[in-house]
Write a protein that holds these residues in place. Structure first.
Motif, mmCIF file in Angstrom:
data_model
loop_
_atom_site.group_PDB
_atom_site.id
_atom_site.type_symbol
_atom_site.label_atom_id
_atom_site.label_comp_id
_atom_site.label_asym_id
_atom_site.label_seq_id
_atom_site.Cartn_x
_atom_site.Cartn_y
_atom_site.Cartn_z
ATOM 1 N N GLN A 1 -19.788 25.195 56.751
ATOM 2 C CA GLN A 1 -19.914 26.022 57.953
ATOM 3 C C GLN A 1 -18.567 26.647 58.281
ATOM 4 O OE1 GLN A 1 -21.486 23.124 60.778
ATOM 5 N NE2 GLN A 1 -23.504 24.076 60.599
ATOM 6 N N PHE B 1 -31.212 34.186 58.842
ATOM 7 C CA PHE B 1 -30.510 34.720 60.006
ATOM 8 C C PHE B 1 -29.133 34.100 60.162
ATOM 9 C CE2 PHE B 1 -29.321 34.228 64.493
ATOM 10 C CZ PHE B 1 -29.175 35.574 64.823
ATOM 11 N N PHE B 2 -28.148 34.959 60.415
ATOM 12 C CA PHE B 2 -26.794 34.546 60.805
ATOM 13 C C PHE B 2 -26.391 35.412 61.995
ATOM 14 C CE2 PHE B 2 -27.205 33.508 56.370
ATOM 15 C CZ PHE B 2 -26.588 32.266 56.254
ATOM 16 N N PRO B 3 -25.832 34.819 63.047
ATOM 17 C CA PRO B 3 -25.462 35.627 64.220
ATOM 18 C C PRO B 3 -24.519 36.771 63.870
ATOM 19 C CG PRO B 3 -25.368 33.286 64.749
ATOM 20 C CD PRO B 3 -25.594 33.382 63.262
ATOM 21 N N ARG B 4 -23.517 36.498 63.027
ATOM 22 C CA ARG B 4 -22.548 37.525 62.653
ATOM 23 C C ARG B 4 -22.164 37.350 61.189
ATOM 24 N NH1 ARG B 4 -19.520 40.316 66.242
ATOM 25 N NH2 ARG B 4 -17.573 40.006 65.087
ATOM 26 N N THR B 5 -21.849 38.485 60.551
ATOM 27 C CA THR B 5 -21.342 38.475 59.176
ATOM 28 C C THR B 5 -19.951 39.098 59.174
ATOM 29 O OG1 THR B 5 -23.533 38.579 58.152
ATOM 30 C CG2 THR B 5 -21.669 39.336 56.841
ATOM 31 N N ASP C 1 -20.557 42.726 60.728
ATOM 32 C CA ASP C 1 -20.145 42.804 62.129
ATOM 33 C C ASP C 1 -18.634 42.875 62.282
ATOM 34 O OD1 ASP C 1 -22.840 42.202 63.623
ATOM 35 O OD2 ASP C 1 -22.700 40.715 62.019
ATOM 36 N N ASP D 1 -17.790 31.765 64.008
ATOM 37 C CA ASP D 1 -18.411 30.560 64.523
ATOM 38 C C ASP D 1 -19.033 29.776 63.362
ATOM 39 O OD1 ASP D 1 -17.778 31.068 67.174
ATOM 40 O OD2 ASP D 1 -19.596 32.278 67.487
ATOM 41 N N THR E 1 -21.970 28.935 62.746
ATOM 42 C CA THR E 1 -23.271 29.449 62.304
ATOM 43 C C THR E 1 -23.182 30.841 61.683
ATOM 44 O OG1 THR E 1 -23.651 30.249 64.548
ATOM 45 C CG2 THR E 1 -24.572 28.092 63.963
ATOM 46 N N ASP E 2 -21.982 31.414 61.631
ATOM 47 C CA ASP E 2 -21.800 32.752 61.061
ATOM 48 C C ASP E 2 -21.764 32.697 59.534
ATOM 49 O OD1 ASP E 2 -21.730 33.837 63.566
ATOM 50 O OD2 ASP E 2 -19.565 34.158 63.613
ATOM 51 N N ARG E 3 -21.592 33.872 58.957
ATOM 52 C CA ARG E 3 -21.493 34.020 57.496
ATOM 53 C C ARG E 3 -20.246 34.845 57.185
ATOM 54 N NH1 ARG E 3 -26.565 36.881 54.811
ATOM 55 N NH2 ARG E 3 -25.942 38.524 56.263
#
Length: 447
Positions: free
Chosen positions: A306, A332-336, A360, A416, A418-420
Protein backbone atom coordinates in the motif's frame (compact mmCIF):
# COMPACT_ATOMS: atom_id res chain seq x y z
CA UNK A 1 41.56 1.72 -33.26
CA UNK A 2 41.97 -1.74 -31.69
CA UNK A 3 43.25 -1.96 -28.16
CA UNK A 4 46.82 -3.04 -27.72
CA UNK A 5 47.06 -6.70 -26.73
CA UNK A 6 48.91 -5.69 -23.55
CA UNK A 7 46.14 -3.51 -22.16
CA UNK A 8 42.67 -4.97 -22.71
CA UNK A 9 39.96 -3.87 -20.26
CA UNK A 10 39.74 -6.16 -17.26
CA UNK A 11 36.16 -5.43 -16.12
CA UNK A 12 32.79 -5.40 -17.82
CA UNK A 13 32.39 -1.71 -16.97
CA UNK A 14 35.67 -0.92 -18.71
CA UNK A 15 34.66 -2.86 -21.81
CA UNK A 16 31.31 -1.06 -21.96
CA UNK A 17 33.07 2.29 -21.66
CA UNK A 18 35.37 1.22 -24.51
CA UNK A 19 32.35 0.31 -26.65
CA UNK A 20 30.81 3.74 -26.09
CA UNK A 21 33.91 5.44 -27.54
CA UNK A 22 34.24 3.47 -30.77
CA UNK A 23 31.57 5.03 -32.96
CA UNK A 24 30.40 8.65 -33.22
CA UNK A 25 26.73 7.61 -33.43
CA UNK A 26 24.55 5.73 -30.98
CA UNK A 27 22.60 4.16 -33.86
CA UNK A 28 24.00 3.34 -37.30
CA UNK A 29 21.60 1.08 -39.17
CA UNK A 30 23.91 -0.80 -41.50
CA UNK A 31 24.61 -4.52 -41.30
CA UNK A 32 27.81 -4.95 -43.34
CA UNK A 33 30.25 -4.19 -40.52
CA UNK A 34 28.51 -6.55 -38.11
CA UNK A 35 28.29 -9.34 -40.68
CA UNK A 36 32.00 -9.05 -41.43
CA UNK A 37 32.94 -9.30 -37.75
CA UNK A 38 30.43 -12.12 -37.16
CA UNK A 39 32.04 -14.17 -39.93
CA UNK A 40 35.45 -13.80 -38.30
CA UNK A 41 34.29 -14.91 -34.85
CA UNK A 42 32.51 -17.20 -36.16
CA UNK A 43 28.99 -17.65 -34.78
CA UNK A 44 27.55 -21.16 -34.97
CA UNK A 45 24.64 -22.45 -32.91
CA UNK A 46 23.85 -26.08 -32.26
CA UNK A 47 20.10 -25.68 -31.78
CA UNK A 48 17.35 -23.69 -33.48
CA UNK A 49 17.54 -19.89 -33.36
CA UNK A 50 14.35 -17.87 -32.78
CA UNK A 51 14.54 -14.20 -33.78
CA UNK A 52 11.82 -11.91 -32.39
CA UNK A 53 11.00 -8.50 -33.89
CA UNK A 54 8.10 -6.10 -33.44
CA UNK A 55 7.11 -2.79 -31.88
CA UNK A 56 5.64 -4.16 -28.64
CA UNK A 57 5.47 -7.61 -27.06
CA UNK A 58 9.00 -8.72 -27.97
CA UNK A 59 10.23 -9.06 -24.42
CA UNK A 60 7.12 -10.95 -23.29
CA UNK A 61 7.32 -13.26 -26.30
CA UNK A 62 10.99 -14.03 -25.61
CA UNK A 63 10.30 -14.67 -21.93
CA UNK A 64 7.39 -17.05 -22.59
CA UNK A 65 9.28 -18.94 -25.27
CA UNK A 66 12.24 -19.27 -22.91
CA UNK A 67 10.07 -20.43 -19.99
CA UNK A 68 8.26 -23.13 -21.99
CA UNK A 69 11.48 -24.49 -23.50
CA UNK A 70 13.15 -24.62 -20.09
CA UNK A 71 10.08 -26.39 -18.68
CA UNK A 72 10.47 -28.91 -21.52
CA UNK A 73 14.00 -29.68 -20.32
CA UNK A 74 16.01 -27.77 -22.94
CA UNK A 75 19.08 -25.62 -22.37
CA UNK A 76 18.09 -22.15 -23.58
CA UNK A 77 20.02 -18.94 -24.16
CA UNK A 78 18.29 -15.58 -24.56
CA UNK A 79 19.50 -12.17 -25.72
CA UNK A 80 17.28 -9.15 -25.06
CA UNK A 81 17.80 -5.40 -24.87
CA UNK A 82 17.87 -2.93 -23.31
CA UNK A 83 18.42 -3.88 -19.68
CA UNK A 84 16.60 -2.41 -16.71
CA UNK A 85 19.37 -2.30 -14.10
CA UNK A 86 22.44 -4.41 -14.93
CA UNK A 87 23.95 -5.05 -18.35
CA UNK A 88 24.15 -8.77 -17.58
CA UNK A 89 20.35 -8.93 -17.77
CA UNK A 90 20.70 -8.80 -21.56
CA UNK A 91 21.85 -12.42 -21.68
CA UNK A 92 20.24 -15.31 -19.84
CA UNK A 93 21.29 -18.95 -19.79
CA UNK A 94 18.68 -21.35 -18.45
CA UNK A 95 16.72 -18.43 -17.06
CA UNK A 96 19.60 -16.80 -15.17
CA UNK A 97 21.55 -13.66 -16.13
CA UNK A 98 25.13 -14.40 -17.13
CA UNK A 99 28.01 -13.42 -14.88
CA UNK A 100 30.07 -10.40 -15.85
CA UNK A 101 33.30 -12.37 -15.90
CA UNK A 102 31.83 -14.85 -18.38
CA UNK A 103 31.33 -12.03 -20.89
CA UNK A 104 34.92 -10.72 -20.76
CA UNK A 105 36.59 -13.21 -23.15
CA UNK A 106 33.84 -12.60 -25.69
CA UNK A 107 34.36 -8.84 -25.62
CA UNK A 108 38.03 -9.57 -26.25
CA UNK A 109 37.10 -11.88 -29.15
CA UNK A 110 34.99 -9.16 -30.77
CA UNK A 111 37.76 -6.62 -30.26
CA UNK A 112 40.19 -8.85 -32.13
CA UNK A 113 37.68 -9.77 -34.84
CA UNK A 114 36.55 -6.23 -35.64
CA UNK A 115 40.02 -5.36 -37.00
CA UNK A 116 39.55 -1.65 -36.39
CA UNK A 117 35.95 -1.42 -37.62
CA UNK A 118 33.98 1.31 -35.81
CA UNK A 119 31.13 -0.67 -34.23
CA UNK A 120 28.41 1.06 -32.25
CA UNK A 121 27.89 0.19 -28.59
CA UNK A 122 24.86 -1.93 -29.51
CA UNK A 123 26.69 -3.74 -32.32
CA UNK A 124 29.77 -4.54 -30.24
CA UNK A 125 27.82 -5.72 -27.20
CA UNK A 126 25.41 -7.75 -29.35
CA UNK A 127 28.30 -9.57 -31.01
CA UNK A 128 29.90 -10.27 -27.63
CA UNK A 129 26.70 -11.83 -26.31
CA UNK A 130 26.17 -13.80 -29.52
CA UNK A 131 29.72 -15.11 -29.15
CA UNK A 132 28.98 -16.25 -25.61
CA UNK A 133 25.75 -17.97 -26.68
CA UNK A 134 27.54 -19.73 -29.54
CA UNK A 135 30.17 -21.03 -27.12
CA UNK A 136 27.60 -22.75 -24.89
CA UNK A 137 26.06 -26.12 -25.62
CA UNK A 138 22.51 -24.81 -26.02
CA UNK A 139 19.45 -26.56 -27.40
CA UNK A 140 17.79 -23.29 -28.45
CA UNK A 141 18.68 -19.60 -28.72
CA UNK A 142 16.15 -16.74 -28.52
CA UNK A 143 17.25 -13.37 -29.93
CA UNK A 144 15.30 -10.13 -29.51
CA UNK A 145 15.78 -7.53 -32.24
CA UNK A 146 16.83 -4.14 -30.88
CA UNK A 147 15.53 -1.79 -33.58
CA UNK A 148 13.68 -2.66 -36.77
CA UNK A 149 14.96 -5.97 -38.08
CA UNK A 150 16.52 -5.87 -41.53
CA UNK A 151 19.57 -3.84 -40.45
CA UNK A 152 19.66 -4.73 -36.76
CA UNK A 153 22.85 -6.40 -35.52
CA UNK A 154 20.88 -9.48 -34.46
CA UNK A 155 20.02 -10.09 -38.11
CA UNK A 156 23.62 -11.09 -38.77
CA UNK A 157 22.47 -14.51 -37.51
CA UNK A 158 20.22 -16.57 -39.79
CA UNK A 159 17.09 -17.45 -37.89
CA UNK A 160 15.41 -20.86 -37.92
CA UNK A 161 12.08 -19.34 -36.90
CA UNK A 162 11.19 -15.65 -37.05
CA UNK A 163 8.49 -14.17 -34.82
CA UNK A 164 6.99 -10.76 -35.57
CA UNK A 165 4.81 -9.31 -32.81
CA UNK A 166 2.65 -6.20 -33.00
CA UNK A 167 3.73 -3.48 -35.43
CA UNK A 168 2.98 0.16 -34.74
CA UNK A 169 4.51 3.62 -35.09
CA UNK A 170 7.79 3.96 -33.23
CA UNK A 171 11.39 4.91 -34.16
CA UNK A 172 9.95 6.52 -37.29
CA UNK A 173 13.11 8.55 -37.91
CA UNK A 174 14.94 5.27 -38.54
CA UNK A 175 12.24 2.87 -39.78
CA UNK A 176 9.88 4.95 -41.88
CA UNK A 177 6.74 7.09 -41.61
CA UNK A 178 4.00 4.44 -41.48
CA UNK A 179 3.21 0.81 -40.60
CA UNK A 180 3.94 -0.40 -44.11
CA UNK A 181 7.47 1.01 -44.05
CA UNK A 182 8.08 -0.21 -40.50
CA UNK A 183 6.69 -3.64 -41.35
CA UNK A 184 9.08 -3.85 -44.28
CA UNK A 185 12.01 -3.37 -41.90
CA UNK A 186 10.67 -5.95 -39.42
CA UNK A 187 10.17 -8.44 -42.26
CA UNK A 188 13.91 -8.40 -42.92
CA UNK A 189 14.45 -11.05 -40.22
CA UNK A 190 12.65 -13.68 -42.35
CA UNK A 191 14.61 -16.36 -44.19
CA UNK A 192 13.57 -18.28 -47.33
CA UNK A 193 11.87 -21.61 -46.64
CA UNK A 194 11.82 -21.08 -42.88
CA UNK A 195 8.81 -20.36 -40.66
CA UNK A 196 7.81 -16.83 -39.74
CA UNK A 197 5.09 -16.40 -37.12
CA UNK A 198 3.17 -13.10 -37.35
CA UNK A 199 1.09 -12.53 -34.22
CA UNK A 200 -0.11 -9.05 -35.21
CA UNK A 201 -3.82 -9.60 -36.01
CA UNK A 202 -3.72 -7.03 -38.82
CA UNK A 203 -0.15 -7.08 -40.14
CA UNK A 204 1.03 -4.57 -42.74
CA UNK A 205 0.78 -5.87 -46.28
CA UNK A 206 4.54 -5.34 -46.60
CA UNK A 207 5.10 -8.18 -44.10
CA UNK A 208 2.86 -10.61 -45.95
CA UNK A 209 4.25 -9.69 -49.35
CA UNK A 210 7.86 -10.12 -48.22
CA UNK A 211 7.12 -13.57 -46.79
CA UNK A 212 5.53 -14.61 -50.07
CA UNK A 213 8.31 -13.09 -52.16
CA UNK A 214 11.11 -15.01 -50.45
CA UNK A 215 9.16 -18.23 -49.94
CA UNK A 216 9.04 -18.11 -46.13
CA UNK A 217 6.58 -20.40 -44.34
CA UNK A 218 4.13 -17.76 -43.14
CA UNK A 219 2.07 -18.47 -40.00
CA UNK A 220 -0.64 -15.80 -39.66
CA UNK A 221 -2.72 -15.18 -36.58
CA UNK A 222 -6.36 -15.93 -37.36
CA UNK A 223 -5.48 -18.22 -40.27
CA UNK A 224 -2.77 -20.65 -39.11
CA UNK A 225 -3.24 -20.25 -35.35
CA UNK A 226 -5.76 -18.68 -33.01
CA UNK A 227 -6.94 -18.60 -29.42
CA UNK A 228 -10.21 -18.46 -27.56
CA UNK A 229 -10.71 -17.46 -23.92
CA UNK A 230 -13.26 -17.83 -21.17
CA UNK A 231 -13.77 -14.68 -19.09
CA UNK A 232 -15.18 -14.20 -15.61
CA UNK A 233 -17.87 -11.67 -14.79
CA UNK A 234 -15.18 -9.08 -14.05
CA UNK A 235 -13.69 -9.46 -17.53
CA UNK A 236 -10.55 -11.33 -16.46
CA UNK A 237 -9.44 -14.41 -18.35
CA UNK A 238 -9.96 -17.69 -16.47
CA UNK A 239 -8.92 -20.25 -19.10
CA UNK A 240 -8.00 -20.18 -22.73
CA UNK A 241 -7.41 -22.59 -25.58
CA UNK A 242 -5.14 -22.48 -28.60
CA UNK A 243 -5.27 -24.13 -32.02
CA UNK A 244 -2.54 -24.28 -34.65
CA UNK A 245 -2.18 -26.14 -37.93
CA UNK A 246 -2.05 -29.54 -36.26
CA UNK A 247 -1.75 -29.07 -32.50
CA UNK A 248 -4.34 -27.90 -29.97
CA UNK A 249 -4.20 -26.98 -26.30
CA UNK A 250 -7.30 -26.63 -24.13
CA UNK A 251 -7.93 -25.56 -20.55
CA UNK A 252 -4.77 -23.44 -20.35
CA UNK A 253 -4.33 -21.14 -17.37
CA UNK A 254 -3.70 -17.47 -18.11
CA UNK A 255 0.04 -16.73 -18.48
CA UNK A 256 1.76 -15.43 -15.35
CA UNK A 257 2.58 -12.21 -17.22
CA UNK A 258 -0.25 -9.73 -16.74
CA UNK A 259 -1.85 -7.66 -19.47
CA UNK A 260 -4.45 -7.62 -22.20
CA UNK A 261 -2.05 -8.61 -25.00
CA UNK A 262 -0.37 -11.58 -23.34
CA UNK A 263 -2.68 -14.19 -24.87
CA UNK A 264 -1.75 -12.81 -28.29
CA UNK A 265 1.95 -13.02 -27.43
CA UNK A 266 1.52 -16.52 -25.99
CA UNK A 267 -0.31 -17.59 -29.15
CA UNK A 268 2.66 -16.56 -31.25
CA UNK A 269 4.97 -18.53 -28.97
CA UNK A 270 2.89 -21.70 -29.33
CA UNK A 271 2.82 -21.27 -33.12
CA UNK A 272 6.60 -20.96 -33.19
CA UNK A 273 6.96 -24.08 -31.08
CA UNK A 274 4.66 -26.00 -33.43
CA UNK A 275 6.64 -24.73 -36.40
CA UNK A 276 9.88 -26.28 -35.03
CA UNK A 277 8.31 -29.29 -33.30
CA UNK A 278 10.45 -31.75 -35.29
CA UNK A 279 13.60 -30.29 -33.71
CA UNK A 280 12.25 -29.20 -30.33
CA UNK A 281 9.23 -31.28 -29.30
CA UNK A 282 7.33 -29.77 -26.37
CA UNK A 283 4.66 -31.45 -24.25
CA UNK A 284 1.39 -29.87 -23.18
CA UNK A 285 2.59 -30.04 -19.57
CA UNK A 286 5.72 -28.04 -20.45
CA UNK A 287 3.49 -25.39 -22.04
CA UNK A 288 1.34 -25.21 -18.91
CA UNK A 289 4.31 -25.14 -16.54
CA UNK A 290 6.28 -22.60 -18.56
CA UNK A 291 3.42 -20.13 -18.94
CA UNK A 292 2.62 -20.49 -15.23
CA UNK A 293 6.07 -19.44 -14.01
CA UNK A 294 7.24 -16.91 -16.62
CA UNK A 295 8.52 -13.62 -15.22
CA UNK A 296 9.52 -10.33 -16.83
CA UNK A 297 10.21 -7.29 -14.64
CA UNK A 298 8.78 -3.97 -15.75
CA UNK A 299 5.94 -5.33 -17.88
CA UNK A 300 2.76 -4.42 -16.04
CA UNK A 301 4.56 -5.50 -12.87
CA UNK A 302 2.37 -5.02 -9.79
CA UNK A 303 4.28 -4.69 -6.52
CA UNK A 304 2.21 -5.84 -3.54
CA UNK A 305 1.66 -3.31 -0.77
CA UNK A 306 0.00 0.00 0.00
CA UNK A 307 -0.26 2.11 -2.04
CA UNK A 308 -0.40 -0.23 -5.02
CA UNK A 309 2.69 0.18 -7.21
CA UNK A 310 2.66 -0.60 -10.96
CA UNK A 311 5.79 -0.65 -13.15
CA UNK A 312 5.60 -0.68 -16.94
CA UNK A 313 8.07 0.19 -19.71
CA UNK A 314 5.30 1.30 -22.10
CA UNK A 315 6.86 4.19 -24.04
CA UNK A 316 4.93 4.51 -27.29
CA UNK A 317 1.22 5.16 -27.96
CA UNK A 318 0.42 1.54 -28.86
CA UNK A 319 1.97 0.15 -25.67
CA UNK A 320 0.44 2.92 -23.56
CA UNK A 321 -3.02 2.10 -24.95
CA UNK A 322 -2.58 -1.47 -23.69
CA UNK A 323 -1.29 -0.14 -20.36
CA UNK A 324 -4.33 2.12 -19.98
CA UNK A 325 -6.64 -0.82 -20.64
CA UNK A 326 -4.80 -2.94 -18.08
CA UNK A 327 -5.01 -0.18 -15.49
CA UNK A 328 -8.72 0.30 -16.17
CA UNK A 329 -9.33 -3.38 -15.35
CA UNK A 330 -7.55 -3.24 -11.97
CA UNK A 331 -10.53 -1.92 -10.05
CA UNK A 332 -11.15 1.31 -8.14
CA UNK A 333 -8.42 3.53 -6.70
CA UNK A 334 -9.23 7.00 -5.31
CA UNK A 335 -6.21 8.56 -7.03
CA UNK A 336 -3.50 7.52 -9.48
CA UNK A 337 -0.07 9.14 -9.25
CA UNK A 338 2.15 8.77 -12.34
CA UNK A 339 5.96 8.87 -12.48
CA UNK A 340 6.85 9.41 -16.14
CA UNK A 341 10.03 9.93 -18.15
CA UNK A 342 10.65 9.24 -21.83
CA UNK A 343 13.00 9.76 -24.73
CA UNK A 344 12.63 13.03 -26.63
CA UNK A 345 11.83 11.26 -29.92
CA UNK A 346 8.70 9.59 -28.53
CA UNK A 347 5.17 10.83 -29.24
CA UNK A 348 4.79 12.08 -25.70
CA UNK A 349 1.75 14.23 -26.55
CA UNK A 350 -0.18 11.13 -27.64
CA UNK A 351 1.00 9.27 -24.53
CA UNK A 352 -0.11 12.06 -22.21
CA UNK A 353 -3.50 12.38 -23.90
CA UNK A 354 -4.12 8.62 -23.64
CA UNK A 355 -3.21 8.48 -19.95
CA UNK A 356 -5.00 11.70 -18.99
CA UNK A 357 -8.32 10.08 -17.93
CA UNK A 358 -6.48 7.84 -15.46
CA UNK A 359 -3.93 10.16 -13.82
CA UNK A 360 -4.61 12.56 -10.96
CA UNK A 361 -1.03 13.70 -10.33
CA UNK A 362 2.02 13.76 -12.61
CA UNK A 363 5.61 13.45 -11.40
CA UNK A 364 7.78 14.06 -14.46
CA UNK A 365 11.41 13.00 -14.24
CA UNK A 366 14.71 13.74 -15.94
CA UNK A 367 16.64 10.67 -17.14
CA UNK A 368 20.41 10.05 -17.25
CA UNK A 369 20.80 10.17 -21.04
CA UNK A 370 21.01 13.06 -23.53
CA UNK A 371 18.29 11.37 -25.61
CA UNK A 372 15.68 11.95 -22.90
CA UNK A 373 13.05 14.66 -22.78
CA UNK A 374 13.61 16.97 -19.82
CA UNK A 375 11.06 16.79 -17.02
CA UNK A 376 10.38 20.50 -17.48
CA UNK A 377 9.65 19.92 -21.18
CA UNK A 378 7.17 17.16 -20.37
CA UNK A 379 5.51 19.33 -17.74
CA UNK A 380 5.17 22.23 -20.19
CA UNK A 381 3.68 19.91 -22.77
CA UNK A 382 1.17 18.61 -20.21
CA UNK A 383 0.15 22.11 -19.13
CA UNK A 384 -0.51 23.00 -22.77
CA UNK A 385 -2.61 19.87 -23.36
CA UNK A 386 -4.51 19.63 -20.06
CA UNK A 387 -7.07 22.46 -20.48
CA UNK A 388 -8.52 20.79 -23.57
CA UNK A 389 -8.85 17.37 -21.95
CA UNK A 390 -11.69 16.01 -19.78
CA UNK A 391 -11.39 15.64 -16.00
CA UNK A 392 -9.25 14.91 -14.11
CA UNK A 393 -6.67 16.35 -16.53
CA UNK A 394 -7.14 20.10 -15.92
CA UNK A 395 -6.95 19.60 -12.13
CA UNK A 396 -4.07 17.11 -12.11
CA UNK A 397 -1.04 18.08 -10.07
CA UNK A 398 2.33 18.50 -11.79
CA UNK A 399 5.87 18.33 -10.41
CA UNK A 400 9.34 17.87 -11.88
CA UNK A 401 12.17 15.78 -10.48
CA UNK A 402 15.84 15.15 -11.14
CA UNK A 403 15.56 11.36 -11.32
CA UNK A 404 12.97 8.54 -11.08
CA UNK A 405 13.83 7.78 -7.46
CA UNK A 406 13.13 11.35 -6.37
CA UNK A 407 9.89 11.30 -8.37
CA UNK A 408 8.74 8.05 -6.77
CA UNK A 409 9.53 9.34 -3.28
CA UNK A 410 7.46 12.44 -3.98
CA UNK A 411 4.56 10.30 -5.21
CA UNK A 412 4.79 8.13 -2.09
CA UNK A 413 4.64 11.22 0.10
CA UNK A 414 1.46 12.40 -1.63
CA UNK A 415 -0.30 9.08 -1.96
CA UNK A 416 -2.78 7.62 0.48
CA UNK A 417 -2.55 3.87 1.23
CA UNK A 418 -5.56 3.16 -1.01
CA UNK A 419 -4.11 5.07 -3.99
CA UNK A 420 -2.15 3.71 -6.95
CA UNK A 421 1.29 4.80 -8.16
CA UNK A 422 2.27 4.10 -11.75
CA UNK A 423 5.94 4.25 -12.83
CA UNK A 424 6.10 4.08 -16.61
CA UNK A 425 7.83 5.19 -19.79
CA UNK A 426 11.45 4.60 -20.70
CA UNK A 427 13.49 1.64 -19.48
CA UNK A 428 15.54 4.32 -17.68
CA UNK A 429 12.44 5.35 -15.73
CA UNK A 430 11.50 1.88 -14.51
CA UNK A 431 15.11 0.73 -14.25
CA UNK A 432 16.01 3.81 -12.22
CA UNK A 433 13.45 2.80 -9.62
CA UNK A 434 14.36 -0.90 -9.62
CA UNK A 435 18.07 -0.13 -9.34
CA UNK A 436 17.61 1.40 -5.90
CA UNK A 437 15.61 -1.55 -4.62
CA UNK A 438 11.94 -1.07 -3.97
CA UNK A 439 12.00 -2.10 -0.29
CA UNK A 440 14.61 0.56 0.52
CA UNK A 441 12.80 3.23 -1.50
CA UNK A 442 9.29 2.66 -0.41
CA UNK A 443 9.47 3.11 3.35
CA UNK A 444 5.83 4.17 3.13
CA UNK A 445 5.02 1.27 0.82
CA UNK A 446 3.70 -1.36 3.22
CA UNK A 447 3.90 -4.89 1.86
Amino acid sequence: MPLSSSSPPVTLEAWLAHCERLHPSTIDLTLERVQAVAQRLPLRFGGPVFTVAGTNGKGSTCAMLEAVLIAAGYRVGVYTSPHLVHFEERCRIDGQPVQAQDLLPHFEAVEQARQGAALTYFEFTTLAILSLLAARALDAVVLEVGLGGRLDAVNAVDTDCAIITSIDLDHMDFLGPDREAIGREKAGIMRPGRPVVVSDPVPPESVVRHAEAIGADLWRFGRDFNYAGQQSGTGTWQQWSWAGRQKRYTGLAYPALRGTNQLLNASGVLAALEAVRDRLPVTAQAVRNGLAVVELPGRFQIVPGQPTLVLDVAHNPHAVAALAQNLDQMGFFPRTHAVFGAMADKDTAAILRRMAPLVDAWHFTDLPTPRAAAAATLAAQWRELAPGLPAPAPQAGVSCHADPVEALRAALEEADPTDRILVFGSFYTVGGVLEQGLPRLAAKHVG
